[in-house]
Design a protein around this motif. Structure first.
Motif: not given
Length: 368
Positions: A223-236
């Motif tokens: 299965v293709e594994v995709e990077s989790d690359c994302a900006a976390l400012g909103g979560l914080v």
């Protein structure tokens, strides 16, 4: 299955303190202090990186802002509390499932600022290009950076470009620096971890490193594994809406979750106890690591954070994280303890324990 001591059967939980490992006499992959030349391990975010900073850079630079050695420095300027960070990106290949060097260059620095509780605002951008690289490729990277910046709510306000001779680079390297404003009442830093804190990870680990490795080496995992690359400012910000009393935030990039937990334990002189089965590891990542002899705890992430939260706020913070799309699979994985200060211990599903050391270098180089 063997227990951690090497015997067969179930091992009784270890109760006595485990002495801290002494790295000074180690010689694999290279002596830390006696190595005369830079090796890849010095850039891996592990023990060799820490030695390089401790013995070369910190004595040369000095200064109280650097002393905390957090993801970003928090400084006061003209009455405002600012977070300031910089990062360089040398990933190979430049594009991978789920992202590119352009996405990493924005999100990596945005996340470093967010780990201080700051609201990221402005970035700088420096391109180091190798002679002969195709201009359409440079344009693709720049366009990816622009999209990522807009998605993260930051502006790329200044930049620089340098070109090196053919054969003296690797296509494209990118450096970004960023500044953000730290809200009043927020004090997030590694030294604030205390026994009793609950350790929360925002979601499944190991996706970024596995995704990059799959395309770099031409591997298929079913299965293709995709990077989790994302900006976390909103979560914080969502977490801070619950309480400003978050003790520690760290994004587990180079060296993975293991390196992040060890750095926090060392900075605060506390122990960390992790329930191994509670750590969310996607099946594709687990299968890839089993096939390649890797440990998911040491594989890089680019869109996850680990939080040390006072116990009285942990349930509310966890619920808020799960309500955000970047924290939907957040999980409590352990706690901060008085025992074995400066060390991380994983409690296995068989009832035993193992020491989760700071990695010497990096299992997967050129990952960010």
């Amino acid at each position: 299955m063997s227990d951690p001591s090497g015997a067969t059967g179930l091992a009784a939980p270890r109760t006595e303190p485990v002495p801290a490992p002494d790295f000074s006499g180690w010689s694999c992959p290279a002596p830390l202090r006696d190595q005369p030349c830079v090796v890849l391990g010095h850039g891996g975010g592990g023990a060799m990186s820490a030695e390089l900073v401790e013995h070369v850079f910190a004595p040369a630079f000095g200064g109280p802002a650097l002393a905390g050695l957090a993801d970003s420095a928090t400084v006061t300027l003209a009455g405002a509390r600012l977070a300031f960070s910089t990062d360089s990106f040398v990933v190979r290949p430049l594009f991978f499932p789920g992202g590119s060097i352009g996405d990493l260059a924005v999100n990596g620095t945005v996340n470093d600022l967010a780990m201080s509780g700051a609201r990221p605002a402005y970035l700088s951008c420096g391109f180091i290009l190798e002679e002969g690289v195709e201009l359409p490729l440079v344009a693709r990277v720049a366009e990816a950076m622009g999209r990522a910046a807009r998605a993260a709510g930051v502006e790329i306000a200044t930049g620089d470009t340098k070109v090196v001779e053919m054969g003296h680079g690797d296509g494209i390297y990118v450096n970004t620096a960023g500044i953000g404003v730290v809200p009043d009442g927020v004090d997030i830093r590694p030294q604030r971890a205390v026994p009793g804190d609950v350790v929360i990870v925002s979601g499944p680990i190991g996706l970024h490193g596995t995704a990059v490795l799959s395309v770099r080496e031409g591997l298929e995992f079913g299965v293709e594994v995709e990077s989790d690359c994302a900006a976390l400012g909103g979560l914080v910000e969502t977490m801070l809406d619950v309480t400003t009393d978050l003790h520690v935030l760290r994004d587990p990039t180079r060296g993975g979750l293991a390196a992040a937990l060890n750095e926090i334990a060392a900075a605060a002189s506390v122990g960390v106890a992790v329930q191994e089965r509670a750590v969310p590891v996607p099946q594709a990542v687990a299968s890839a690591c089993a096939m390649l002899g890797l440990d998911p705890m040491y594989v890089a992430n680019e869109g996850k954070l680990v939080a040390f939260v006072p116990r009285e706020h942990a349930d509310a913070v966890l619920a808020a994280m799960r309500a955000h799309h970047l924290g939907a699979e957040a999980a409590i994985i352990g706690e901060c303890v008085e025992e074995h200060p400066g060390m991380v211990v994983a409690r296995t599903g068989l009832g035993g324990t193992r020491v989760v050391d700071l990695p010497m270098g990096e299992q997967l180089p050129r990952i960010c």
